[in-house]
Structure formats: structure tokens, C-alpha cells
Design a protein around this motif. Structure first.
Motif, PDB file in Angstrom:
ATOM      1  N   LYS A 166     -12.994 105.272  -6.130  1.00 37.89           N
ATOM      2  CA  LYS A 166     -12.102 104.817  -7.200  1.00 37.89           C
ATOM      3  C   LYS A 166     -11.863 103.314  -7.088  1.00 37.89           C
ATOM      4  CE  LYS A 166      -7.413 105.269  -9.002  1.00 37.89           C
ATOM      5  NZ  LYS A 166      -6.085 105.893  -8.887  1.00 37.89           N
ATOM      6  N   LYS A 167     -11.626 102.824  -5.863  1.00 39.93           N
ATOM      7  CA  LYS A 167     -11.438 101.387  -5.675  1.00 39.93           C
ATOM      8  C   LYS A 167     -12.690 100.611  -6.065  1.00 39.93           C
ATOM      9  CE  LYS A 167     -10.149  97.862  -2.329  1.00 39.93           C
ATOM     10  NZ  LYS A 167     -11.252  96.976  -2.737  1.00 39.93           N
ATOM     11  N   ASP A 168     -13.867 101.169  -5.739  1.00 40.81           N
ATOM     12  CA  ASP A 168     -15.115 100.513  -6.135  1.00 40.81           C
ATOM     13  C   ASP A 168     -15.210 100.402  -7.656  1.00 40.81           C
ATOM     14  OD1 ASP A 168     -15.834 100.263  -3.510  1.00 40.81           O
ATOM     15  OD2 ASP A 168     -17.135 102.031  -3.482  1.00 40.81           O
ATOM     16  N   PHE A 169     -14.780 101.456  -8.351  1.00 38.78           N
ATOM     17  CA  PHE A 169     -14.791 101.399  -9.815  1.00 38.78           C
ATOM     18  C   PHE A 169     -13.791 100.371 -10.329  1.00 38.78           C
ATOM     19  CE2 PHE A 169     -17.442 105.121  -9.972  1.00 38.78           C
ATOM     20  CZ  PHE A 169     -18.034 105.048 -11.213  1.00 38.78           C
ATOM     21  N   GLY A 170     -12.662 100.234  -9.629  1.00 39.87           N
ATOM     22  CA  GLY A 170     -11.719  99.189 -10.017  1.00 39.87           C
ATOM     23  C   GLY A 170     -12.323  97.812  -9.854  1.00 39.87           C
TER      24      GLY A 170
END
Length: 545
Positions: A166-170
Motif C-alpha cells: 500500500k505504501k508503495d502504491f502511495g
């Protein structure tokens, strides 16, 4: 009276015009593999015939042509196909982002498999059933301990992995928005160059191609609308000049936010706390901010944003389609950033929320029923098996196995007798308890309020997780199917566009031969006229020699 040199001038114009066509053909051939290049052609037109209409016109049978000229050099482009391409490219960006997000979720969840959470929970229930038939067996008790540890490890792994992705997508969302901002800056610069050239009567075809290529790239990121502003005031702009672009970001409700016109452009940032912060916020995206830049200002923020829109409004997402929306939907967003009680929406947020509910419900129910039983010493259990947060939020990442629970402390009995293992069966049945029933009958007597002690209010723990996996599979399949369908449609549009705008080397070679013959013919005409002039000048008026 017609000029003796009229034929010479006509042939000269023919040579110059065919020469321009040859140069344009060479330009096409040179750019046959240039991305975004549209083939160009010289628009031939006849020059003004002789004589012009008037009282003093010479008395000749009729008007005679005076040759050809290159009216303009025009690129071959179909704006309708461009709109089609950008619409499909916009959809592809959106569905590709969603399909990628679902693929990564499926890689982590890894269901159905022998290593996923479903298998781990099933092994826990089976180990408890085995314990119910051999309560005095230390090996069976040790297996239960290992299965309990495996459940917590699996929950922790899945939650931590999902949060990391999820952080990577952010981060990817931030990078993508920066890429879109860079394209807007380049588009504005190209727009300015076009606005400076067109009033001089030229068609900046290569700049048109550059601009359209940038618009194509921008359409992948967001849903945009293009309006053309003709350079009609002053100057000598040609009628077929394409003018400058006005680009708007389109919302779901059909409204638009101006991103670029002839005089200024805007850059996008997003945050839930600081309007000038370009970093992704820690929890979710809630609003988009638009900062305005002027043509004569440096590339920097001019202060507070000139426009702000919520990413989500009520139940509808305002920011329509495109890769940016797909990434934000994957990362997570809130309708009202000021409402601390509102759940974050989004692919990863939804999966994590359901995983937290499952972990919290399983842990709470297991702890409650475990403490109703007795261990091997005959003492009633008082310690929790699972360490849980107060609220179900983040339960999947924070759930821990209480290492103080040793094999002999497993509360398998409902009476305190070592041979009694009915509580082990009660624990084994947790996964299949109907959570809509507030009075679940327990073996050994008594009831348990499963509904009141679980975050999941219907079905069973097992069926809840099955529904999570099923929904994930359906949504993932839809995203991948839409990605494939849109890819086919986009490829079809690309084929149509290439058939109109791309360079065909066979066609250009044919044009080379055609224009070369025309050039040679005009040169031959000059030779003929030269011979005629030689006869007039040197071969006439020599009588009596």
C-alpha cells in the motif's frame, strides 16, 4: 500582352514546388520511426491565372494558367481518432492500475493454497479436534501451540505485506502526479511556441505532433478535455492552423477544472493535511490541490492553491478515471478527512480492514472460550491466548501469541478433568459458529454470545474469509478482463490512427518517383522555353545576311 518569359516562370514555379514536395517526402522518410510523428504533405494549388479580370485585360481567347505553388505543408491527422485514442488510453491507465493492485494483493493472500491463511486456520481447528480425542497427549498439545503461533504469524505477514505494498502504491501515486505535472509544464511551453509561430502564417507541424504526443501521455493519467483556441486576433494565421489547446480535468459529474490555457497552467498536489505538501499522506488521499503558474513566472509554487477539490464527495469519486484515480483507489481515500471515525476506502484499505476484523474476532472469541476451560492441572484458564489491540483496527498486524501459554496450560477441559476435552471442541468450532446467533450452545453446558463478541455480525469466521477471497477474486477478474478489453479497443484505434497518420515507406518511395518525374518535366520545359527564346533572340531578324 503576355510575356515571352511566361513559360519560363511557370516551369520555375513547378520545379520549386516539386522540390518542396521532395523535401517533405524526405522529412517523412527520416521520421518513419519517430514516436508521435504524423506524415506531412504539401498542399499544391494553382497560382493566379493570366490575365486577371479587368477593362484593360489583353484580348486573348481565355485565361491561361501560370503554374503551381505550395499552399501549405500540412500534417495528416484525424482529430476524432485522437479523441478515441485518449478515451481508451485513459480507461486503460485506470484498469491497469487496478489490475496491478489486485495482482499484488492476490500474490500476498495466496488463496486458495496450502500456505494461505485459510489453510493455517483449518490446521488450527484440526489440531484442536485431534486434541479433543487425546487430551493427555503432550504432542497433540504442542501441535496446537505451533498452530496458534502459525495463525498469528500468518496474520502479521499478510498485514505487514499489504501495508508495505500500500505504501508503495502511495509513493507511485506521488511519482505519477509529478510525471503528470511535468507533462503539463512541457505542454504549456509547446503551446506558447505554437502561439508565437502561427501568427506568422506557418504551420508548426512538428510542434503539433509534440503537443499531441504529450496530450496522449497525459490522457493515461487523468480524464482530460481539449478545447482549441484559434489565434484569430491579429497576425496572418492560416485557416487550417490548429490554434492553442485549453486542457481541462474532467470530473465524474461532467464539470471541469482548467489545467492549462494560453496564459497559465496549474500543477496538482494532494494531501490530507498540508495543501503545499507533495508527499503522500500517512493514511489516505482526501483532496487534490491546484497551484497556478503564469507564463512569465519561474517554475515554482506561487503560494496557496488557487483551487481545491475533494477526491471523494459523498459516495461518488470526483476525480474521473485515469491511472491516478486507479492508484488512489488502490492506496485509499476518505470522503471527509475531518471525520476520524470514517473508514478509509480503497482496495488495500478494504482488504486490511476485513483482515483486521477477522483477526480481532478470532482472537477475541478464542480468548473468551479458552478462559471458560481448564488446563491439565485442573485450574481454570485466566490468561489470553492472543494479545490484541483495544480496537479491531490494525489487529492483523498487532495480534500476538501469548508465549506464557505452554502445552499444559491449554484449557481443553470443561470440567477440570484431564480426560475431558470438550472445550477443545468448543475452540475447534469457533470457525464455524454462526455469528448472527447471540446464544451459541457450548459443549459441556452454557452458551456464548458470538455476535456480541465479534466484529463480524453474520455467517461464520470461515465463511467471512471465504467471502473476502471470493470478492477479491471477482474484482480482480473484472479488472483484468476490463484491462484486456480496453487493450483490444486501444490497439484497434492505434491501427486506425496509423493507417491515416503513420509513414508508409512504400507510399513515400512512390511519391519520391512521382515528384522526381514532375521535377524533371518542369526542368525539361525550361529547356524547351530556352530553345524558343534562343530562336527568337538569335534566329529572327537576320534577313539579308
Amino acid at each position: 500582352m503576355r510575356s515571352t518569359f511566361m513559360g519560363l516562370e511557370t516551369a520555375k514555379r513547378g520545379m520549386f514546388t516539386q522540390q518542396s514536395a521532395l523535401y517533405t517526402t524526405g522529412h517523412n522518410i527520416s521520421n518513419a520511426n519517430t514516436p508521435g510523428y504524423s506524415r506531412q504533405r504539401v498542399n499544391f494549388q494553382t497560382t493566379t491565372p493570366y490575365p486577371a479580370v479587368g477593362l484593360n485585360r489583353p484580348n486573348i481567347p481565355g485565361q491561361m494558367g501560370t503554374g503551381v505553388e505550395a499552399g501549405s505543408v500540412q500534417r495528416i491527422r484525424d482529430s476524432f481518432i485522437d479523441v478515441q485514442y485518449r478515451n481508451e488510453n485513459n480507461k486503460l491507465g485506470y484498469w491497469s492500475a487496478r489490475a496491478d493492485a489486485f495482482t499484488k494483493v492476490e500474490d500476498i493472500v495466496n488463496e486458495p493454497s496450502t500456505e494461505g491463511l485459510a489453510a493455517t486456520m483449518s490446521e488450527l481447528w484440526e489440531s484442536l479436534q485431534v486434541l479433543s480425542t487425546s487430551a493427555e497427549n503432550d504432542g497433540a498439545r504442542s501441535v496446537v501451540i505451533e498452530r496458534l503461533q502459525s495463525v498469528t504469524d500468518t496474520f502479521n505477514y499478510m498485514a505487514d505485506s499489504l501495508n508495505a505494498i500500500k505504501k508503495d502504491f502511495g509513493d507511485q501515486t506521488g511519482v505519477t502526479i509529478e510525471a503528470a505535472n511535468g507533462i503539463l509544464k512541457q505542454l504549456f511551453d509547446v503551446n506558447q511556441q505554437i502561439a508565437e509561430i502561427e501568427p506568422n502564417g506557418y504551420l508548426p507541424n512538428d510542434l503539433y505532433d509534440r503537443r499531441d504526443l504529450l496530450v496522449d501521455e497525459l490522457s493515461q493519467y487523468m480524464n482530460i478535455s481539449i478545447e482549441i483556441e484559434k489565434m484569430s486576433v491579429g497576425g496572418n494565421s492560416l485557416d487550417i492552423a490548429e490554434g492553442v489547446y485549453r486542457i481541462s480535468l474532467m470530473n465524474d459529474d461532467g464539470s471541469g477544472i482548467m489545467l492549462m490555457d494560453q496564459n497559465n497552467y496549474k500543477q496538482i498536489s494532494f494531501s490530507s493535511t498540508d495543501a503545499e505538501e507533495f508527499d503522500v499522506p500517512a493514511d489516505s488521499v482526501s483532496a487534490l490541490y491546484f497551484h497556478e503558474y503564469e507564463y512569465d513566472k519561474e517554475y515554482q509554487l506561487t503560494g496557496a492553491p488557487v483551487e481545491t477539490v475533494d477526491f471523494a464527495n459523498g459516495t461518488d469519486v470526483v476525480f474521473a478515471r485515469g491511472e491516478i484515480r486507479g492508484l488512489i483507489e488502490s492506496y485509499g481515500y476518505k470522503h471527509d478527512p475531518a471525520d476520524a471515525t470514517e473508514d478509509v476506502k480503497g482496495i488495500y484499505s478494504d482488504v486490511l480492514d476485513k483482515l483486521d476484523k477477522l483477526a480481532f474476532s478470532l482472537g477475541t472469541m478464542f480468548n473468551d472460550i479458552f478462559k471458560l476451560g481448564y488446563d491439565m492441572t485442573g485450574a481454570q484458564a485466566t490468561e489470553d491466548v492472543f494479545e490484541l489491540p483495544i480496537d479491531y483496527k490494525n489487529a492483523a498486524s498487532e495480534i500476538k501469541f501469548n508465549e506464557a501459554i505452554t502445552p499444559e496450560k491449554i484449557a481443553a477441559s470443561t470440567t477440570g478433568s484431564v480426560g475431558n476435552a470438550q472445550n477443545a471442541l468448543n475452540l475447534a468450532n469457533i470457525g464455524s459458529m454462526l455469528l448472527s446467533d447471540t446464544a451459541v450452545e457450548l459443549l459441556g453446558g452454557g452458551t456464548y454470545d458470538a455476535n456480541g463478541n465479534s466484529e463480524i455480525k453474520s455467517g461464520t469466521l470461515n465463511s467471512f474469509y471465504e467471502s473476502v477471497i471470493g470478492t477479491l477474486g471477482v474484482d480482480s477478474k473484472q479488472a483484468k478482463r476490463m484491462e484486456e478489453n480496453v487493450t483490444v479497443l486501444k490497439d484497434s484505434v492505434v491501427t486506425n490512427r496509423n493507417s491515416i497518420s503513420s509513414v508508409s515507406l512504400d507510399e513515400e518511395m512512390t511519391n519520391l518517383i512521382q515528384f522526381q518525374h514532375a521535377y524533371n518535366g518542369a526542368a525539361r520545359m525550361i529547356t524547351v522555353v530556352d530553345e524558343m527564346l534562343d530562336k527568337i533572340i538569335n534566329g529572327m531578324g537576320v534577313g539579308g545576311r
